[in-house]
Structures are given as C-alpha cells and as structure tokens.
Design an enzyme around this catalytic site. Structure first.
Site, PDB file in Angstrom:
ATOM      1  CG  MET A  30      22.810  10.064   4.195  1.00 56.42           C
ATOM      2  SD  MET A  30      21.553  10.380   5.339  1.00 56.42           S
ATOM      3  CE  MET A  30      20.681  11.121   3.927  1.00 56.42           C
ATOM      4  CG  HIS A  37      27.617  14.592  -2.668  1.00 50.58           C
ATOM      5  ND1 HIS A  37      26.367  14.059  -2.851  1.00 50.58           N
ATOM      6  CD2 HIS A  37      27.281  14.787  -0.565  1.00 50.58           C
ATOM      7  CE1 HIS A  37      25.441  13.769  -1.722  1.00 50.58           C
ATOM      8  NE2 HIS A  37      25.819  14.145  -1.064  1.00 50.58           N
ATOM      9  CE  LYS A 158      20.106  21.247   0.525  1.00 49.94           C
ATOM     10  NZ  LYS A 158      19.822  19.552  -0.257  1.00 49.94           N
TER      11      LYS A 158
HETATM   12  P1  AMP Z   1      23.694  14.071   2.577  1.00 48.39           P
HETATM   13  O1  AMP Z   1      24.498  12.730   1.289  1.00 48.39           O
HETATM   14  O2  AMP Z   1      22.361  14.551   1.889  1.00 48.39           O
HETATM   15  O3  AMP Z   1      24.002  13.578   3.463  1.00 48.39           O
HETATM   16  O4  AMP Z   1      25.415  15.505   2.246  1.00 48.39           O
HETATM   17  C1  AMP Z   1      26.211  14.470   2.581  1.00 48.39           C
HETATM   18  C2  AMP Z   1      28.299  16.470   2.742  1.00 48.39           C
HETATM   19  O5  AMP Z   1      27.348  16.639   1.523  1.00 48.39           O
HETATM   20  C3  AMP Z   1      26.610  17.158   3.918  1.00 48.39           C
HETATM   21  O6  AMP Z   1      27.887  17.937   4.361  1.00 48.39           O
HETATM   22  C4  AMP Z   1      25.860  18.525   2.862  1.00 48.39           C
HETATM   23  O7  AMP Z   1      25.849  18.996   3.431  1.00 48.39           O
HETATM   24  C5  AMP Z   1      26.871  18.506   1.744  1.00 48.39           C
HETATM   25  N1  AMP Z   1      25.858  18.250   0.665  1.00 48.39           N
HETATM   26  C6  AMP Z   1      24.697  17.973   0.260  1.00 48.39           C
HETATM   27  N2  AMP Z   1      23.749  19.116  -0.436  1.00 48.39           N
HETATM   28  C7  AMP Z   1      25.051  19.635  -1.348  1.00 48.39           C
HETATM   29  C8  AMP Z   1      25.447  21.170  -1.666  1.00 48.39           C
HETATM   30  N3  AMP Z   1      24.184  21.379  -2.823  1.00 48.39           N
HETATM   31  N4  AMP Z   1      26.259  21.679  -1.404  1.00 48.39           N
HETATM   32  C9  AMP Z   1      27.183  21.751  -1.076  1.00 48.39           C
HETATM   33  N5  AMP Z   1      26.744  20.877   0.304  1.00 48.39           N
HETATM   34  C10 AMP Z   1      26.172  19.989   0.090  1.00 48.39           C
END
Ligand code: AMP
Length: 286
Positions: A30, A37, A158
């Site tokens: 997102m 990320h 996460k």
């Molecule tokens: P988001 O932008 O929050 O929807 O996250 C996009 C992807 O990044 C998802 O697969 C999350 O699980 C991964 N992600 C976000 N934060 C972390 C983190 N701290 N460690 C590993 N993966 C992450």
C-alpha cells in the site's frame, strides 16, 4: 535503471508480455515503503527476472471508520526506493482503474464480485475487529494475481494472518502462484516497521516498544518451558505499557490459525495494540 511507473492495467499487461519467458515476481503493497517492504522487494529481485511492486491503498479492505483517508502516501520516495532496489515496474493504479466508479471505502458487495476466505480463518485475530477486511484483501490480491500473473508473490510475516489466508485463497481458487513468506523486519529498538509508525509521536513510540517486548517475554517463557497459554498471556500482559490498549493477544496454530490452549513450537503469537488512535500489529513464532 529506474523503475517504470505504470498506472493502467492494459499498459502493465503489455509490458509484461515480453517478460514471460523469465520468472515474474509480485510484491503487493500500500506504499509508504519502509525497510520491511524493501526486504520483500529485494527478495523478489533476487529470485525473479522481473519484479512488479504494486502500490495501491485498497479502499475495499478498510472499514468505514478506519484510516483510509489519511493513510500515508509517498509515491516519489517509493519510486526511488524501488529503483534503488532494481525493481522493474511500480504499478500504482487509481481506485477507478482497479474498481471502476462508485467503489469506495468499506466493502461494496452489492457492486463488486468479492473473494471471501473461509469464515473460520478470518473470524479471529485482526479479522474479528475488522469485519470484511480479509474479503477486501483477498479481493484486491486476487485481482493483482489476475493482472500480473506472477510466478511468485512475496508477502511479509508481519501480517501473519494475511499471508496464511492468501495461501488458502490461492490454493482454493487454483491460482498458479507460489506465495513466499518473508521474515518480519524490526527497527533496532524492536518495533516492527510499519507505514503506520509515521503516525506515532516520540512518546507514543516509547509506549509502542512494549509490544515487541511483550512478545519477546512470551517467547522467553515458552523457551524456558511454559506452555500454558493463560500463563504465557499473563506473562506478556505484565510487560505491556499501561498506555497501550490491547485489542487481542492470541495463541494460534502457525498454519491453520486454530487456537492453541497448550503452546507448541511453531505456534503464532499475534497481537494488535492501540497506541492512542494508532493500531499496530505484531507477532512472533514460538
Ligand atoms: P502494506 O503496505 O502494509 O500492505 O504491506 C505490504 C507487504 O509488506 C505485506 O506483505 C506486509 O506483510 C509486508 N510488510 C509490511 N511491514 C513489514 C515488516 N515490518 N516486515 C516484513 N514485511 C512487512
């Protein structure tokens, strides 16, 4: 080479046509990218010939009272990070491009074909307090799978429930993609990196540090032989800052998400905590 910004589905499909001889990796995000990320993107670049990073704040997975409107957006910075990491394409469609007109925040199942994961997998942990959230996630990720047709897709530990649910969706719907779970990335102080951390004031951040401390205390007790989840729960809770509002702290099987009364190796300990108005999630595997 800088990553190529693509805004439409047709353009992305055209661009990917000549790449299909090699492996295509998809990293759905997102945006407001951080080192969590970055770890997923780097993994895709390493394992695939072409990497597509999607940046799309999906209105359908946000409840009507959630932070959709103020979700951070840093597309320029995201593009340069993706370029630095050697991703090939950043797919950042508009809401209208993804859903047509009229689909807004909250689930519009009267307007949209949606993907609903099994209720027993989503009626717990984050899904309990965010009804419809995983339907929104499953819907947008299925759409991304259909748009990109990736060989591999990379998700972070996460969002532990999310990746387990998405594996089930891909299996049940016969989507030919290998879902790769990447490790949870933390800042040096232990806080799990999250786009929502930018909402935290300095004192909020201090309080938020107790979330990972709570999980580490549980893991330490488990490693020392405690398996009664009620005792482990109390052990964790005693570490959580008094300014933090616990939404849930649950012990579940690391593959099926079924609750564990007696903790075992591989179980997932997952939590959601509110620091002021900011909702943060974290987890650890026993
Ligand atoms: P988001 O932008 O929050 O929807 O996250 C996009 C992807 O990044 C998802 O697969 C999350 O699980 C991964 N992600 C976000 N934060 C972390 C983190 N701290 N460690 C590993 N993966 C992450």
């Amino acid at each position: 080479m800088s990553a190529h910004l693509v805004k439409t589905i047709n353009e992305l499909r055209e661009l990917l046509k000549s790449r299909r001889t090699g492996k295509i990796g998809l990293v759905p995000t997102m945006g407001a990218l951080h080192k969590g990320h970055a770890s997923l993107i780097a993994r895709s670049v390493k394992e695939c010939d072409t990497t597509v990073v999607s940046v799309f704040v999906n209105p359908v997975q946000f409840g009507v009272n959630e932070d959709y409107d103020k979700y951070p957006s840093t597309l320029e910075a995201d593009l340069s990070l993706c370029s630095k990491l050697k991703a090939d394409f950043v797919f950042a469609p508009s809401v209208a491009e993804m859903y047509g007109e009229n689909v807004k925040q909250g689930l519009h199942d009267d307007l949209l074909t949606t993907v609903c994961p099994p209720f027993r997998m989503v009626d717990r942990l984050c899904g309990k307090s965010r009804p419809g959230h995983f339907d929104g996630v499953a819907t947008v990720v299925t759409k991304l799978f259909n748009i990109v047709s990736p060989d591999l897709a990379f998700f972070g530990q996460k969002d532990a429930q999310q990746v387990i649910v998405l594996k089930k969706v891909a299996k049940d719907l016969n989507i030919p993609v290998k879902i790769v779970t990447c490790p949870l990335i933390r800042d040096d102080d232990g806080l799990a990196t999250s786009s929502r951390n930018t909402y935290l004031s300095a004192s909020d951040r201090e309080h938020a540090l107790s979330i990972s401390k709570m999980l580490f205390a549980i893991k330490k007790a488990f490693d020392a032989g405690v398996v009664d989840t009620e005792i482990l729960f109390e052990t964790g809770l005693s570490v959580l800052d008094k300014n933090a509002g616990l939404e849930y702290l649950e012990f579940v099987d690391g593959e099926t998400l079924e609750p564990s009364k007696t903790a075992k190796k591989g179980d997932l300990v997952a939590t959601a905590v509110k620091i002021g108005s900011v909702r943060l999630i974290d987890n650890i595997i026993l």
